[in-house]
Design a protein around this motif. Structure first.
Motif, PDB file in Angstrom:
ATOM      1  N   ILE A   9     -47.724   0.724 -21.386  1.00  0.00           N
ATOM      2  CA  ILE A   9     -48.929   1.481 -21.029  1.00  0.00           C
ATOM      3  C   ILE A   9     -48.999   1.586 -19.517  1.00  0.00           C
ATOM      4  O   ILE A   9     -48.936   0.571 -18.820  1.00  0.00           O
ATOM      5  CB  ILE A   9     -50.208   0.792 -21.572  1.00  0.00           C
ATOM      6  CG1 ILE A   9     -50.147   0.632 -23.095  1.00  0.00           C
ATOM      7  CG2 ILE A   9     -51.449   1.585 -21.161  1.00  0.00           C
ATOM      8  CD1 ILE A   9     -51.258  -0.214 -23.682  1.00  0.00           C
ATOM      9  N   SER A  10     -49.124   2.813 -19.031  1.00  0.00           N
ATOM     10  CA  SER A  10     -49.284   3.073 -17.596  1.00  0.00           C
ATOM     11  C   SER A  10     -50.611   3.796 -17.382  1.00  0.00           C
ATOM     12  O   SER A  10     -51.003   4.632 -18.188  1.00  0.00           O
ATOM     13  CB  SER A  10     -48.150   3.950 -17.079  1.00  0.00           C
ATOM     14  OG  SER A  10     -46.915   3.318 -17.242  1.00  0.00           O
ATOM     15  N   LEU A  54     -47.061   5.051 -23.158  1.00  0.00           N
ATOM     16  CA  LEU A  54     -48.408   5.615 -23.188  1.00  0.00           C
ATOM     17  C   LEU A  54     -48.897   5.765 -21.750  1.00  0.00           C
ATOM     18  O   LEU A  54     -48.923   4.788 -21.002  1.00  0.00           O
ATOM     19  CB  LEU A  54     -49.345   4.701 -23.977  1.00  0.00           C
ATOM     20  CG  LEU A  54     -48.955   4.423 -25.430  1.00  0.00           C
ATOM     21  CD1 LEU A  54     -49.854   3.351 -26.017  1.00  0.00           C
ATOM     22  CD2 LEU A  54     -49.013   5.689 -26.260  1.00  0.00           C
ATOM     23  N   PHE A  55     -49.263   6.968 -21.378  1.00  0.00           N
ATOM     24  CA  PHE A  55     -49.763   7.251 -20.038  1.00  0.00           C
ATOM     25  C   PHE A  55     -51.233   7.626 -20.144  1.00  0.00           C
ATOM     26  O   PHE A  55     -51.574   8.614 -20.797  1.00  0.00           O
ATOM     27  CB  PHE A  55     -48.983   8.407 -19.389  1.00  0.00           C
ATOM     28  CG  PHE A  55     -47.527   8.102 -19.176  1.00  0.00           C
ATOM     29  CD1 PHE A  55     -47.107   7.456 -18.023  1.00  0.00           C
ATOM     30  CD2 PHE A  55     -46.579   8.457 -20.128  1.00  0.00           C
ATOM     31  CE1 PHE A  55     -45.761   7.172 -17.823  1.00  0.00           C
ATOM     32  CE2 PHE A  55     -45.237   8.182 -19.936  1.00  0.00           C
ATOM     33  CZ  PHE A  55     -44.824   7.536 -18.777  1.00  0.00           C
ATOM     34  N   ILE A  56     -52.090   6.836 -19.521  1.00  0.00           N
ATOM     35  CA  ILE A  56     -53.525   7.112 -19.534  1.00  0.00           C
ATOM     36  C   ILE A  56     -53.861   7.861 -18.254  1.00  0.00           C
ATOM     37  O   ILE A  56     -53.593   7.372 -17.160  1.00  0.00           O
ATOM     38  CB  ILE A  56     -54.340   5.812 -19.660  1.00  0.00           C
ATOM     39  CG1 ILE A  56     -53.909   5.052 -20.921  1.00  0.00           C
ATOM     40  CG2 ILE A  56     -55.836   6.117 -19.687  1.00  0.00           C
ATOM     41  CD1 ILE A  56     -54.491   3.675 -21.031  1.00  0.00           C
ATOM     42  N   HIS A  65     -49.761  17.112 -15.907  1.00  0.00           N
ATOM     43  CA  HIS A  65     -48.596  16.645 -16.675  1.00  0.00           C
ATOM     44  C   HIS A  65     -48.275  17.607 -17.809  1.00  0.00           C
ATOM     45  O   HIS A  65     -47.104  17.857 -18.103  1.00  0.00           O
ATOM     46  CB  HIS A  65     -48.827  15.237 -17.217  1.00  0.00           C
ATOM     47  CG  HIS A  65     -48.739  14.176 -16.178  1.00  0.00           C
ATOM     48  ND1 HIS A  65     -47.560  13.810 -15.571  1.00  0.00           N
ATOM     49  CD2 HIS A  65     -49.696  13.406 -15.602  1.00  0.00           C
ATOM     50  CE1 HIS A  65     -47.787  12.858 -14.690  1.00  0.00           C
ATOM     51  NE2 HIS A  65     -49.082  12.599 -14.693  1.00  0.00           N
ATOM     52  N   LYS A  66     -49.292  18.132 -18.433  1.00  0.00           N
ATOM     53  CA  LYS A  66     -49.083  19.068 -19.538  1.00  0.00           C
ATOM     54  C   LYS A  66     -48.389  20.340 -19.043  1.00  0.00           C
ATOM     55  O   LYS A  66     -47.469  20.840 -19.676  1.00  0.00           O
ATOM     56  CB  LYS A  66     -50.437  19.402 -20.184  1.00  0.00           C
ATOM     57  CG  LYS A  66     -50.337  20.096 -21.504  1.00  0.00           C
ATOM     58  CD  LYS A  66     -51.724  20.190 -22.126  1.00  0.00           C
ATOM     59  CE  LYS A  66     -51.689  20.847 -23.464  1.00  0.00           C
ATOM     60  NZ  LYS A  66     -53.019  20.922 -24.067  1.00  0.00           N
ATOM     61  N   ALA A  99     -55.596  11.634 -22.224  1.00  0.00           N
ATOM     62  CA  ALA A  99     -56.610  11.896 -21.202  1.00  0.00           C
ATOM     63  C   ALA A  99     -57.879  11.120 -21.501  1.00  0.00           C
ATOM     64  O   ALA A  99     -58.314  11.032 -22.651  1.00  0.00           O
ATOM     65  CB  ALA A  99     -56.925  13.381 -21.143  1.00  0.00           C
ATOM     66  N   ILE A 100     -58.456  10.568 -20.462  1.00  0.00           N
ATOM     67  CA  ILE A 100     -59.829  10.083 -20.535  1.00  0.00           C
ATOM     68  C   ILE A 100     -60.670  11.326 -20.238  1.00  0.00           C
ATOM     69  O   ILE A 100     -60.629  11.843 -19.126  1.00  0.00           O
ATOM     70  CB  ILE A 100     -60.105   8.965 -19.504  1.00  0.00           C
ATOM     71  CG1 ILE A 100     -59.182   7.765 -19.737  1.00  0.00           C
ATOM     72  CG2 ILE A 100     -61.572   8.553 -19.526  1.00  0.00           C
ATOM     73  CD1 ILE A 100     -59.358   7.064 -21.064  1.00  0.00           C
TER      74      ILE A 100
END
Length: 139
Positions: A9-10, A54-56, A65-66, A99-100
């Motif tokens: 997780i990053s 997993l990138f938060i 990023h998308k 995404a948060i």
């Protein structure tokens, strides 16, 4: 030298600056999810171990990023989650961007105590979507 765990997780720097405990929360979740996926037998084939990164992200960094992955074969799970396979890695690596959302960000700013619960629910949901996609047992 430590071995890389299958699930990592990053967290983007903007979120780290905003929520001081987010890294420690994610470290605990990383350990928990690696244990749960191991007991759910996600890694039965030791020759081809699946890695999930997993990138938060904030809503804005998620969009960047998308757009950067527009040429890749992207799997959309929802408006705030997408993934793609990184073929440059030696093992099979699935990169998932989460995404948060702006509404979640507002809630977290008002109530810092819900951070761990929100991330746990959100990340577990993503991992279970990955499990379903790959016909693995859910956690």
């Amino acid at each position: 030298m430590s071995e890389q765990l299958p699930i990592s997780i990053s967290v983007c720097n903007d979120l780290v600056q905003q929520f001081t405990k987010i890294r420690s929360v994610c470290n605990k979740l990383e350990a928990q999810f690696n244990f749960q996926t191991m007991t759910a037998n996600w890694y039965g084939n030791e020759e081809a171990v699946l890695s999930v990164k997993l990138f938060i992200e904030t809503a804005s960094s998620f969009t960047i990023h998308k757009q950067a992955q527009a040429q890749s074969e992207i799997k959309h799970y929802s408006d705030d989650v997408f993934s793609y396979y990184n073929n440059s890695e030696k093992n099979q690596t699935l990169s998932c961007y989460i995404a948060i959302t702006d509404s979640e960000f507002s809630m977290l700013n008002q109530q810092h105590k819900i951070l761990a619960g929100l991330l746990h629910i959100k990340l577990q949901k993503v991992l279970n979507l990955v499990a379903k996609q790959l016909t693995l047992d859910t956690i």
